[in-house]
Design a protein around this motif. Sequence first.
Motif, PDB file in Angstrom:
ATOM      1  N   LEU A   1      -3.090   3.470  12.998  1.00 39.29           N
ATOM      2  CA  LEU A   1      -1.984   2.696  13.451  1.00 39.29           C
ATOM      3  C   LEU A   1      -2.433   1.254  13.318  1.00 39.29           C
ATOM      4  O   LEU A   1      -1.729   0.355  12.728  1.00 39.29           O
ATOM      5  N   ASP A   2      -3.468   1.136  14.016  1.00 42.71           N
ATOM      6  CA  ASP A   2      -4.232  -0.420  14.208  1.00 42.71           C
ATOM      7  C   ASP A   2      -4.247  -0.942  12.542  1.00 42.71           C
ATOM      8  O   ASP A   2      -3.900  -2.053  12.136  1.00 42.71           O
ATOM      9  N   LEU A   3      -5.065  -0.005  11.693  1.00 44.59           N
ATOM     10  CA  LEU A   3      -5.186  -0.496  10.328  1.00 44.59           C
ATOM     11  C   LEU A   3      -3.887  -0.861   9.583  1.00 44.59           C
ATOM     12  O   LEU A   3      -3.498  -1.737   8.830  1.00 44.59           O
ATOM     13  N   GLU A   4      -2.858  -0.049   9.760  1.00 43.75           N
ATOM     14  CA  GLU A   4      -1.495  -0.034   9.143  1.00 43.75           C
ATOM     15  C   GLU A   4      -0.981  -1.321   9.641  1.00 43.75           C
ATOM     16  O   GLU A   4      -0.305  -2.140   8.631  1.00 43.75           O
ATOM     17  N   ALA A   5      -1.006  -1.532  10.907  1.00 42.11           N
ATOM     18  CA  ALA A   5      -0.291  -2.964  11.339  1.00 42.11           C
ATOM     19  C   ALA A   5      -1.268  -4.242  10.645  1.00 42.11           C
ATOM     20  O   ALA A   5      -0.533  -4.944  10.491  1.00 42.11           O
ATOM     21  N   ALA A   6      -2.624  -4.039  10.798  1.00 42.14           N
ATOM     22  CA  ALA A   6      -3.368  -5.101  10.061  1.00 42.14           C
ATOM     23  C   ALA A   6      -2.877  -5.317   8.605  1.00 42.14           C
ATOM     24  O   ALA A   6      -2.792  -6.337   7.958  1.00 42.14           O
ATOM     25  N   ALA A   7      -2.666  -4.078   7.970  1.00 44.98           N
ATOM     26  CA  ALA A   7      -2.281  -4.108   6.235  1.00 44.98           C
ATOM     27  C   ALA A   7      -0.717  -5.026   6.415  1.00 44.98           C
ATOM     28  O   ALA A   7      -0.807  -5.691   5.382  1.00 44.98           O
ATOM     29  N   ALA A   8      -0.182  -4.733   7.120  1.00 47.42           N
ATOM     30  CA  ALA A   8       1.279  -5.450   7.204  1.00 47.42           C
ATOM     31  C   ALA A   8       1.137  -6.907   7.084  1.00 47.42           C
ATOM     32  O   ALA A   8       1.900  -7.824   6.547  1.00 47.42           O
ATOM     33  N   ASP A   9       0.173  -7.582   7.480  1.00 45.76           N
ATOM     34  CA  ASP A   9      -0.022  -8.867   7.880  1.00 45.76           C
ATOM     35  C   ASP A   9      -1.085  -9.424   7.041  1.00 45.76           C
ATOM     36  O   ASP A   9      -1.436 -10.584   7.199  1.00 45.76           O
TER      37      ASP A   9
END
Length: 230
Positions: free
Chosen positions: A52-60
Amino acid sequence: RIAEDLADRVSLARELAAAREAQQRGLLLEDRARIARDLHDHVVQQLYGAGLDLEAAAADSPGAVAERLGSAVEAIDEAIAQVRTIVFALTPQDGGAPTLRHRVLDLAGGASRHLPQPVAVSFAGPVDLLSEGALADELTASVRELLSNAVKHSGAASVTLSIVAADARVTAEVADDGRGIGDAARRSGLENLRVRAERLGGAFDLDSSPAGTRARWTAPITFPEGDPTT
């Protein structure tokens, strides 16, 4: 009298040995259950949180970085699936016949001993509803044949096995990166696979080349209330 005493001692020794074996088996099952709980409650949850953390980072993140982060998320998802498979294998069965999942994992474990790396196994859908009956038996026998072909004839370094139950069908697919299957293997074992599938109203497909082999065995799922043969 001496003979009776000797017989009693032998009987007692056997009972004690059986009791010790049962105790050791119980301790082993408890330990496996504890490991399964720890994997599920801690390792899987930590992997899920990291994803989940990586998905959030990918979005930004910019395009190239987002793509790499997306690949990392996919790798984490695959790791979670593998851990869940291990958890299921470690979980003690509540008596009765082995589930289809356990039967497949046993076959994969046997094949892995003859390969450079373990067979990568994945499951999707309610495969454990197929634990008994002709379909489960035929699928298990077909998976055994598919893995045997991969081990004996392909010279593969990597083998994957997937079992999918979806859309009223169950599909077993084995893929490897070996040199392909020769004519000798095609004439016997592969014909058996085709016969097994067609006997249940299914099909068997094979795509083999010097770059590897992908074999797909599929059959319809039938239940007592909807069995087309009745």
